[in-house]
Design an enzyme around this catalytic site. Structure first.
Site, PDB file in Angstrom:
ATOM      1  CB  VAL A  76      -0.943   0.137   1.121  1.00 10.79           C
ATOM      2  CG1 VAL A  76      -1.700   1.270   1.187  1.00 10.79           C
ATOM      3  CG2 VAL A  76      -1.993  -1.061   1.189  1.00 10.79           C
ATOM      4  CB  ILE A 108       0.235   1.629  -4.555  1.00  8.74           C
ATOM      5  CG1 ILE A 108       0.692   0.217  -5.011  1.00  8.74           C
ATOM      6  CG2 ILE A 108      -0.506   2.259  -5.564  1.00  8.74           C
ATOM      7  CD1 ILE A 108      -0.373  -0.554  -4.765  1.00  8.74           C
ATOM      8  CD  GLU A 126      -1.898   4.651  -1.725  1.00  2.00           C
ATOM      9  OE1 GLU A 126      -1.742   3.519  -1.100  1.00  2.00           O
ATOM     10  OE2 GLU A 126      -1.159   5.298  -1.757  1.00  2.00           O
ATOM     11  CB  THR A 128       1.457  14.716   4.338  1.00  5.08           C
ATOM     12  OG1 THR A 128       1.573  13.296   4.317  1.00  5.08           O
ATOM     13  CG2 THR A 128       0.840  14.944   5.569  1.00  5.08           C
ATOM     14  CG  ASP A 139      -4.316  21.882 -45.577  1.00  7.28           C
ATOM     15  OD1 ASP A 139      -3.573  22.006 -46.591  1.00  7.28           O
ATOM     16  OD2 ASP A 139      -5.388  22.381 -45.411  1.00  7.28           O
TER      17      ASP A 139
END
Length: 881
Positions: free
Chosen positions: A280, A283, A285, A719, A327
């Site tokens: 956890v 990762i 988050e 934080t 173009d």
């Protein structure tokens, strides 16, 4: 459908389609052909469904990782963690959904309303019907201002001119004929045909429909666009790469920690739970939330500048672009003809709109100049008192130029009444009028030089008519202007006492001079091209227009040097087989700046060619002929006002104000966002790495745990997110458009950025483990107090970690981070939230927070600052970027 109808006589086409030029088709035959060929519609891709937009938000690698983490949290009955991670997923998905929904709604407001009508001959009567009901064999009637509703072979016409820029890229209207053409003639030169989606600018015509719906040239191009596979954006690819790194890194660290703890005699179940907590922690988050908000903020900024972003990731792709294919007509140019050059007497004036009023006032006293302007005003079909002036592009350009230099066309026409006219004819290629002033009759003539010159006996020189003995010199002037891509008109005049007979009207003319016309470059394009060059972005012109015209515009906007080598411009008929290119030919093609007379298929092949050579390609276009290339490009950009519906559908970005310069702002924003993403990835990963190593080493060394699972989530969701989000709200470095573009295969996290991440993470780890060891062995505090001191130290060190993000070359005290008010606000907010968590009993209990002494708080500040000092020391001696 008839194959190559342009090669057949009108009689043969009518016969093959079993139609009748006088009566058209009957009602029964129309119904039969509607069943056989279908309606004259081209399937349009409708707006993206809301539920699909919502589902797409979940197709994100980081979301996958978060979902797995949430699942494991629930499996181990860590309900609070699992719910917190789910909240992160919901926030990320919601932001992405509403931002893309806003883009879809903006696009829908640009959709053209109403059903086009067309005039058709059926059962001997001219009817106005829905264009969708046309069938092959229908006889259609075309007039000035009509949009051609189907591909058709011309039967007869009167001075017909059709603007085909949306289909072929040709900027000037095409003069039409009815004679058969050779089989090898390309679409841009099929002047006995009219095509669906083009505009009649002059004259009228009768034509027989030979193709409808998806069988038209426009339909074929749009079908080609459907076959062009859309590429994943570079950001999506890079996030995929980063996600794979995170997955393997997380698994590796978790397995090491579990094994090492088990070897040292720790409980296996406890170590597995610790491993899940570390997973956890590993990762980030906050990454999807911060990345989504940064992209959304960029999207909103650009929308205020009239730039619609249809998908969030497109903002980043703009910043990564290193080749822009564009173009010409209407993109780099104004999409209307203007006077460019004047040749009269012994003078040759070019770029006449760059001259001032005093210059033209001095010329008005010269007879040849005055007569060429008067001819342009009086030998002209534009209706001046109409609310919106309509007419031939050249006639409009002559009126506009006359007004620009101080002539009043309305007053002049009223005082020079038209008494006689020979209208423009595509065979004679000239127009003549006889106008009467107070003194006499004046004959004014304009047309192709070769059509007029033989009627001219004299020429104006120094205000007098002299023998026209230097015709060869004027032939050379016309050839030289044409080679520059200018469309030329010759002007002649004579004064007579009485109204002439038509057979004597063209005799004994006095030649005045030549005017050269072109669709001029937009005024603001040149500075934008220079900005792109400074930014290391190559701009490539890809147009269906004449090579000379394309080269002239490219030189005017600074895309080509005046002395550029010939191989910088390539004609479509010399376009090579891209599968048979050797190294030298590949290098030569990559160095080509202007591609002229190219087909939609060649545009598509060029985009693929650039991508295969490791480029991130942006394609800017507005016509149906641009659709396949717009879809294939990494980032497709369409015009909002003059762009076709098909082009807007295929594009990722829409310029609502049609300004090429808006691209520069979009690229600047894209580059800034990518640097912000890099900064907050480094920030988040270094902070999370510190959490992993701190918890892992404490477990291995039998120290009290510096972090508990809920404390990790508090760090990652509170934080971490706000300072990272503040990084995404900065303006970006001032020199960002002077830096070269990133390499297409460069990942978000380079080796140098990984090394920086590790050093920052280890510096924070040193502070956290340092205070843990000091509190455990020296102060001999309880496990909960040690945990709290480590927890607060980690918060403080992570907040200060944000000041490690600017490049080493920048001042520590004055940079985009220290001058960003959002950064300071984020720090204050995080401190406030941390204090609030301590003061609110339920929060304090959930996070296991207890009161600490002033001495303990002082140690936390010292160790927190120590992490920043250590990072900066290593950074300044060259250890990080």
């Amino acid at each position: 459908m008839i194959q190559k109808p342009f090669t057949l006589t009108t009689k043969d086409v009518i016969k093959q389609l079993n139609s009748d030029v006088k009566y058209g088709l009957n009602k029964k035959e129309v119904q039969r052909r509607l069943v056989q060929y279908g309606k004259n519609d081209i399937p349009q891709k409708g707006p993206k469904k809301r539920w699909l937009i919502f589902i797409d938000q979940f197709l994100n690698p980081i979301i996958y990782i978060l979902a797995v983490a949430s699942l494991f949290a629930f499996l181990f009955r860590n309900w609070a963690e699992g719910i917190a991670i789910l909240i992160v997923i919901v926030i990320t998905v919601t932001i992405g959904f509403f931002m893309e929904l806003q883009a879809v709604r903006s696009l829908e407001t640009l959709r053209k309303m109403g059903q086009a009508l067309t005039s058709v001959l059926r059962d001997g009567k001219i009817l106005r019907i829905k264009a969708s009901l046309l069938v092959p064999g229908d006889i259609i009637i075309l007039e000035t201002g009509d949009i051609v509703s189907a591909d058709a072979r011309l039967i007869m016409h009167e001075n017909l001119a059709v603007k085909e820029a949306s289909l072929t890229g040709e900027s000037t209207p095409i003069e039409k004929k009815t004679v058969p053409l050779p089989a090898a003639v390309q679409i841009a030169d099929q002047n006995n045909m009219v095509f669906k989606g083009t505009l009649v600018t002059r004259g009228m015509a009768k034509a027989i429909v030979i193709a409808t719906g998806i069988y038209t040239e426009l339909g074929k191009i749009q079908q080609m666009g459907l076959g062009a596979k859309e590429e994943h954006t570079p950001l999506e690819k890079k996030l995929n790469q980063l996600s794979k790194w995170l997955i393997w890194l997380t698994l590796l660290l978790v397995i090491i920690v579990i094994i090492m703890g088990y070897i040292r005699g720790r409980d296996l179940s406890l170590m597995i739970q610790t491993g899940i907590a570390l997973a956890v922690a590993a990762i980030p988050e906050g990454l999807p939330i911060v990345a989504t908000i940064a992209l959304a903020q960029g999207m909103l900024k650009l929308s205020k500048q009239q730039v619609i972003i249809k998908k969030l990731e497109a903002v980043h792709t703009l910043g990564a672009t290193n080749i822009i294919c564009t173009d010409k007509t209407g993109t780099l140019t104004e999409d209307k003809m203007k006077v460019h050059s004047l040749a009269f007497d012994t003078k040759l004036l070019q770029n006449v709109y760059h001259k001032n009023n005093d210059f033209f006032n001095s010329l008005k006293t010269q007879k040849a100049f005055d007569k060429i302007i008067m001819t342009g005003i009086l030998c002209n079909d534009v209706i001046l008192n109409a609310e919106k002036r309509r007419g031939d592009a050249i006639d409009l350009a002559l009126i506009e130029f006359a007004e620009h230099i101080g002539y009043d066309p309305i007053v002049i026409q009223k005082s020079n009444l038209k008494k006689m006219e020979i209208p423009f004819d595509t065979d004679n290629k000239m127009m003549a009028t006889v106008n009467q002033d107070k003194e006499a009759f004046n004959v004014y003539i304009k047309g192709a030089f070769e059509s007029i010159v033989d009627y001219c006996d004299t020429i104006f020189k120094e205000g007098k008519a002299e023998r026209f003995n230097d015709k060869d010199r004027w032939y050379n002037i016309v050839d030289d202007l044409a080679s520059q891509g200018l469309r030329t008109l010759a002007f002649a005049y004579k004064k007579i006492d009485k109204l002439p007979k038509q057979e004597t009207l063209l005799k004994h003319l006095t030649f005045i001079g030549i005017i050269g016309f072109m669709d001029p470059a937009r005024k603001d394009v040149t500075s934008t091209i220079a900005t792109y060059k400074n930014a290391g972005i190559s701009v490539v012109m890809i147009t269906g227009d004449h090579p000379g015209t394309a080269k002239k515009v490219a030189e005017e906007i600074g895309l080509l040097e005046l002395d550029a080598s010939p191989d910088k411009v390539l004609h479509g008929k010399y376009f090579p087989d891209l599968h048979e290119l050797d190294i030298n030919k590949t290098k030569q093609l990559l160095g080509t700046t202007v591609f002229a007379r190219v087909t939609p298929k060649q545009k598509l092949d060029l985009i693929k060619f650039y991508q295969q050579n490791n480029n991130i390609v942006g394609m800017l276009g507005d016509g149906v002929n641009d659709v396949p290339a717009l879809k294939k490009a990494d980032i497709g950009i369409a015009m909002g006002i003059r762009g076709t519906e098909a082009a807007r559908e295929a594009a990722d970005v829409i310029l609502k104000n049609d300004k090429f310069t808006a691209m520069e702002l979009a690229i600047r924003q894209g580059r800034a966002i990518f640097e912000h993403i890099r900064q907050f990835v480094v920030y988040l990963l270094s902070s999370n790495l510190a959490e992993i190593i701190s918890v892992g080493l404490a477990a291995i060394l039998n120290l009290p745990s510096p972090l508990l699972p809920l404390q990790i989530l508090f760090l990652n969701l509170i934080t971490d997110i706000f300072p990272a989000l503040a990084l995404g709200l900065s303006k970006g470095e001032e020199d960002i458009m002077k830096l070269p573009p990133r390499k297409s295969d460069e990942p978000i996290m380079t080796r140098k950025l990984w090394s920086s991440t590790i050093i920052y993470g280890l510096s924070i780890t040193t502070a956290v483990l340092g205070i843990t060891i000091y509190a455990y062995f020296v102060l001999e505090l309880s496990a909960v107090e040690i945990n709290n001191m480590a927890f607060y130290t980690l918060i403080f060190a992570q907040l200060l970690n944000i000041f490690n993000m600017p490049r080493r070359q920048l001042s520590f005290f004055k940079n985009e981070v220290t001058t960003n008010i959002w950064v300071w606000s984020a720090i204050v907010l995080c401190v406030f939230l941390t204090i609030s968590a301590y003061l609110i009993p339920p929060m304090a209990k959930a996070l296991s927070l207890v009161p600490l002494s002033a001495y303990q708080l002082g140690l936390i500040i010292i160790f927190g600052f120590g992490a920043l000092v250590l990072s900066q020391f290593i950074k300044r001696i060259g250890g990080t970027v």
